[in-house]
Design an enzyme around this catalytic site. Sequence first.
Site, PDB file in Angstrom:
ATOM      1  N   ASP A  12     -15.262  -6.538  17.165  1.00 14.02           N
ATOM      2  CA  ASP A  12     -16.361  -5.672  16.726  1.00 14.02           C
ATOM      3  C   ASP A  12     -16.873  -6.024  15.335  1.00 14.02           C
ATOM      4  O   ASP A  12     -17.298  -5.147  14.573  1.00 14.02           O
ATOM      5  CB  ASP A  12     -15.931  -4.185  16.774  1.00 14.02           C
ATOM      6  CG  ASP A  12     -15.402  -3.806  18.146  1.00 14.02           C
ATOM      7  OD1 ASP A  12     -15.922  -4.339  19.140  1.00 14.02           O
ATOM      8  OD2 ASP A  12     -14.473  -2.970  18.217  1.00 14.02           O
ATOM      9  N   HIS A  40     -20.578  -6.186  23.049  1.00 17.47           N
ATOM     10  CA  HIS A  40     -21.383  -6.832  21.994  1.00 17.47           C
ATOM     11  C   HIS A  40     -22.765  -6.192  21.933  1.00 17.47           C
ATOM     12  O   HIS A  40     -23.429  -6.058  22.960  1.00 17.47           O
ATOM     13  CB  HIS A  40     -21.512  -8.340  22.281  1.00 17.47           C
ATOM     14  CG  HIS A  40     -20.190  -9.050  22.276  1.00 17.47           C
ATOM     15  ND1 HIS A  40     -20.062 -10.389  22.549  1.00 17.47           N
ATOM     16  CD2 HIS A  40     -18.932  -8.606  22.009  1.00 17.47           C
ATOM     17  CE1 HIS A  40     -18.772 -10.733  22.455  1.00 17.47           C
ATOM     18  NE2 HIS A  40     -18.077  -9.665  22.135  1.00 17.47           N
TER      19      HIS A  40
HETATM   20  P1  GDP Z   1     -19.130  -7.297  18.432  1.00 21.49           P
HETATM   21  O1  GDP Z   1     -18.159  -6.837  19.464  1.00 21.49           O
HETATM   22  O2  GDP Z   1     -18.491  -8.207  17.426  1.00 21.49           O
HETATM   23  O3  GDP Z   1     -20.371  -7.889  19.008  1.00 21.49           O
HETATM   24  O4  GDP Z   1     -19.546  -6.002  17.614  1.00 21.49           O
HETATM   25  P2  GDP Z   1     -19.999  -4.583  18.232  1.00 21.49           P
HETATM   26  O5  GDP Z   1     -21.343  -4.713  18.787  1.00 21.49           O
HETATM   27  O6  GDP Z   1     -18.920  -4.024  19.083  1.00 21.49           O
HETATM   28  O7  GDP Z   1     -19.989  -3.695  16.913  1.00 21.49           O
HETATM   29  C1  GDP Z   1     -20.736  -4.063  15.792  1.00 21.49           C
HETATM   30  C2  GDP Z   1     -21.718  -2.934  15.468  1.00 21.49           C
HETATM   31  O8  GDP Z   1     -22.299  -3.190  14.215  1.00 21.49           O
HETATM   32  C3  GDP Z   1     -22.882  -2.835  16.438  1.00 21.49           C
HETATM   33  O9  GDP Z   1     -23.251  -1.489  16.548  1.00 21.49           O
HETATM   34  C4  GDP Z   1     -23.984  -3.642  15.732  1.00 21.49           C
HETATM   35  O10 GDP Z   1     -25.286  -3.234  16.134  1.00 21.49           O
HETATM   36  C5  GDP Z   1     -23.714  -3.303  14.313  1.00 21.49           C
HETATM   37  N1  GDP Z   1     -24.061  -4.303  13.295  1.00 21.49           N
HETATM   38  C6  GDP Z   1     -24.017  -5.658  13.353  1.00 21.49           C
HETATM   39  N2  GDP Z   1     -24.300  -6.187  12.130  1.00 21.49           N
HETATM   40  C7  GDP Z   1     -24.541  -5.137  11.305  1.00 21.49           C
HETATM   41  C8  GDP Z   1     -24.835  -5.023   9.906  1.00 21.49           C
HETATM   42  O11 GDP Z   1     -24.945  -5.989   9.168  1.00 21.49           O
HETATM   43  N3  GDP Z   1     -24.984  -3.751   9.424  1.00 21.49           N
HETATM   44  C9  GDP Z   1     -24.872  -2.652  10.191  1.00 21.49           C
HETATM   45  N4  GDP Z   1     -25.026  -1.468   9.620  1.00 21.49           N
HETATM   46  N5  GDP Z   1     -24.571  -2.731  11.485  1.00 21.49           N
HETATM   47  C10 GDP Z   1     -24.397  -3.947  12.029  1.00 21.49           C
HETATM   48  P1  IMO Z   2     -15.303  -7.377  21.192  1.00 19.54           P
HETATM   49  O1  IMO Z   2     -15.683  -8.671  21.869  1.00 19.54           O
HETATM   50  C1  IMO Z   2     -12.176  -4.644  19.878  1.00 19.54           C
HETATM   51  C2  IMO Z   2      -8.389  -4.804  22.068  1.00 19.54           C
HETATM   52  C3  IMO Z   2      -8.171  -3.449  22.748  1.00 19.54           C
HETATM   53  C4  IMO Z   2      -6.652  -3.386  22.716  1.00 19.54           C
HETATM   54  C5  IMO Z   2      -6.253  -4.839  22.975  1.00 19.54           C
HETATM   55  C6  IMO Z   2      -5.879  -5.127  24.425  1.00 19.54           C
HETATM   56  O2  IMO Z   2     -16.215  -6.262  21.446  1.00 19.54           O
HETATM   57  O3  IMO Z   2     -15.016  -7.625  19.744  1.00 19.54           O
HETATM   58  P2  IMO Z   2      -7.400  -5.398  26.578  1.00 19.54           P
HETATM   59  O4  IMO Z   2      -8.291  -4.428  27.267  1.00 19.54           O
HETATM   60  O5  IMO Z   2      -8.074  -6.619  26.073  1.00 19.54           O
HETATM   61  O6  IMO Z   2      -6.182  -5.728  27.399  1.00 19.54           O
HETATM   62  O7  IMO Z   2      -6.859  -4.584  25.302  1.00 19.54           O
HETATM   63  O8  IMO Z   2      -7.371  -5.628  22.618  1.00 19.54           O
HETATM   64  N1  IMO Z   2      -9.695  -5.439  22.345  1.00 19.54           N
HETATM   65  C7  IMO Z   2     -10.764  -5.301  21.559  1.00 19.54           C
HETATM   66  N2  IMO Z   2     -10.953  -4.556  20.455  1.00 19.54           N
HETATM   67  N3  IMO Z   2     -13.176  -5.397  20.356  1.00 19.54           N
HETATM   68  C8  IMO Z   2     -12.997  -6.166  21.445  1.00 19.54           C
HETATM   69  O9  IMO Z   2     -13.932  -7.001  21.930  1.00 19.54           O
HETATM   70  C9  IMO Z   2     -11.756  -6.123  22.124  1.00 19.54           C
HETATM   71  N4  IMO Z   2     -11.255  -6.732  23.210  1.00 19.54           N
HETATM   72  C10 IMO Z   2      -9.995  -6.310  23.328  1.00 19.54           C
HETATM   73  O10 IMO Z   2      -8.758  -2.413  22.014  1.00 19.54           O
HETATM   74  O11 IMO Z   2      -6.204  -3.059  21.432  1.00 19.54           O
HETATM   75 MG    MG Z   3     -17.447  -5.045  20.273  1.00 23.11          MG
END
Ligand code: GDP
Ligand code: IMO
Ligand code: MG
Length: 420
Positions: A12, A40
């Site tokens: 994340d 994502h």
């Molecule tokens: P990922 O799993 O790495 O793709 O990340 P996620 O989408 O799960 O979580 C990242 C969150 O941060 C999302 O809600 C994005 O829209 C948001 N995001 C990404 N870059 C930025 C940033 O520079 N600032 C802020 N405030 N939010 C961001």
């Molecule tokens: P993105 O791509 C955050 C974490 C789960 C748990 C551990 C094992 O959005 O960054 P699983 O379901 O994979 O067997 O769970 O891994 N986990 C993540 N945490 N972002 C992710 O993906 C994750 N993918 C797996 O929360 O702790």
């Molecule tokens: Mg994520």
Amino acid sequence: MKQFVFGAQWGDEGKGKIVDLLSKNADFAVRFHGGNNAGHTVVVKGVKHAFHLLPSGILNKNTVGVIANGTILDIGVLLDEIEKVEKTGLSLHKKLIISPRCHLILPYHKALDEAYENARGNNRLGTTKRGIGPTLSDKVSYNGIRIYELERWSHFKDKFVFQAKIKNKILYTFGVKKINIKKELALFKTYRKKILPYIADTYEVLQKASKKNKHILFEGAHGVMLDIDWSPYPFSTGSNVITGAVNTGSGMLKMDHIYGVVKAYTSRVGGGPLPTELFNKTADNIREKGHEYGTTTGRPRRIGWLDLVATKFTCEVTGATDLAITRSDILSGLKKIKVCTGYRLKGKKIQYTACGYDELAKLKPVYQTLPGWNKDIKGITKWNTLPLNCQNYLRFIERYLEVKISIVSTGPDRDEFIRL
Ligand code: GDP
Ligand code: IMO
Ligand code: MG
């Protein structure tokens, strides 16, 4: 040109956002590992798109999405995602290809993931319950079923019935509801028709593209601190997350750029040690201001200061060439910001790689405190307009990690970033 984008922490970090902007002119955007445990986010002009299986670059007009062999697929989730994207007016016909080598996440995998988690009670790992561990363990124990079988219905049917009967016995011992084999087979027959048009030899497509020096972007899922080998196992996800996974999961080699996506602080969902975790108002404020709730499960994310020890390790083990730093805008307004620059256990310095989960839970982070900034930096697109203390914070990270910053993201939207 081949680029790999990976999460440099516990997931994340904002990979979706960075992948979308880097693949603006890409020919291919590729998922190659993990499954729909990934969540994502891409934000385009205020409209949020959450991707779990589709590559985050797919919204770019000329970018073909590739789901390569290493990805594990929950077909129901994928079909929903395809439908959602197509509702925005973007046809995925000839814009998405899926490898027949992808393993399938089947209903009994999800039931087993849930059953194991429930059985662990207070020791539960906090998985996403998407069936990831059970699917990957079936893959390596030769009990998996791939898209390849789905293409050949009688093979799928035989294998599914055989596996589901065994899994039902295990589910019964857990006291959990069994899989309705007949019902599931009927469902998969409908899925099959919808998914077959997308199946192609992704290796051949990527190999040809690579030879023609096409722009290919590989989208890492999760974070390297969750890698099955390099995390404090078992607080892991089932996949390798490091650069080698691009090779096993897509067949491609030799990345020109390896981007580490670094969140300006730390977050994590699920269990396991988190050395810099905060349990105070600062954490609550960051969580609320930054809407730190899981994209996949909606769970509140645990929050901590930036852990440079862990992040330095992930940049080293992946061979990062560039940094994309996200979410510094969420830290605006803090008087002081801490960063962890060392680990100490029983008074002695300790390296990340010398730690298992027990050491990571017990060690004391060594912090350096840096001055914060007041100005709201959301949406800023020029480095020079960042407050000096923010510039210094980012440069401190760059110096410590010994990897150059190429992108600073200043908000969730596609246009909110600084390119260096
Ligand atoms: P990922 O799993 O790495 O793709 O990340 P996620 O989408 O799960 O979580 C990242 C969150 O941060 C999302 O809600 C994005 O829209 C948001 N995001 C990404 N870059 C930025 C940033 O520079 N600032 C802020 N405030 N939010 C961001
Ligand atoms: P993105 O791509 C955050 C974490 C789960 C748990 C551990 C094992 O959005 O960054 P699983 O379901 O994979 O067997 O769970 O891994 N986990 C993540 N945490 N972002 C992710 O993906 C994750 N993918 C797996 O929360 O702790
Ligand atoms: Mg994520």
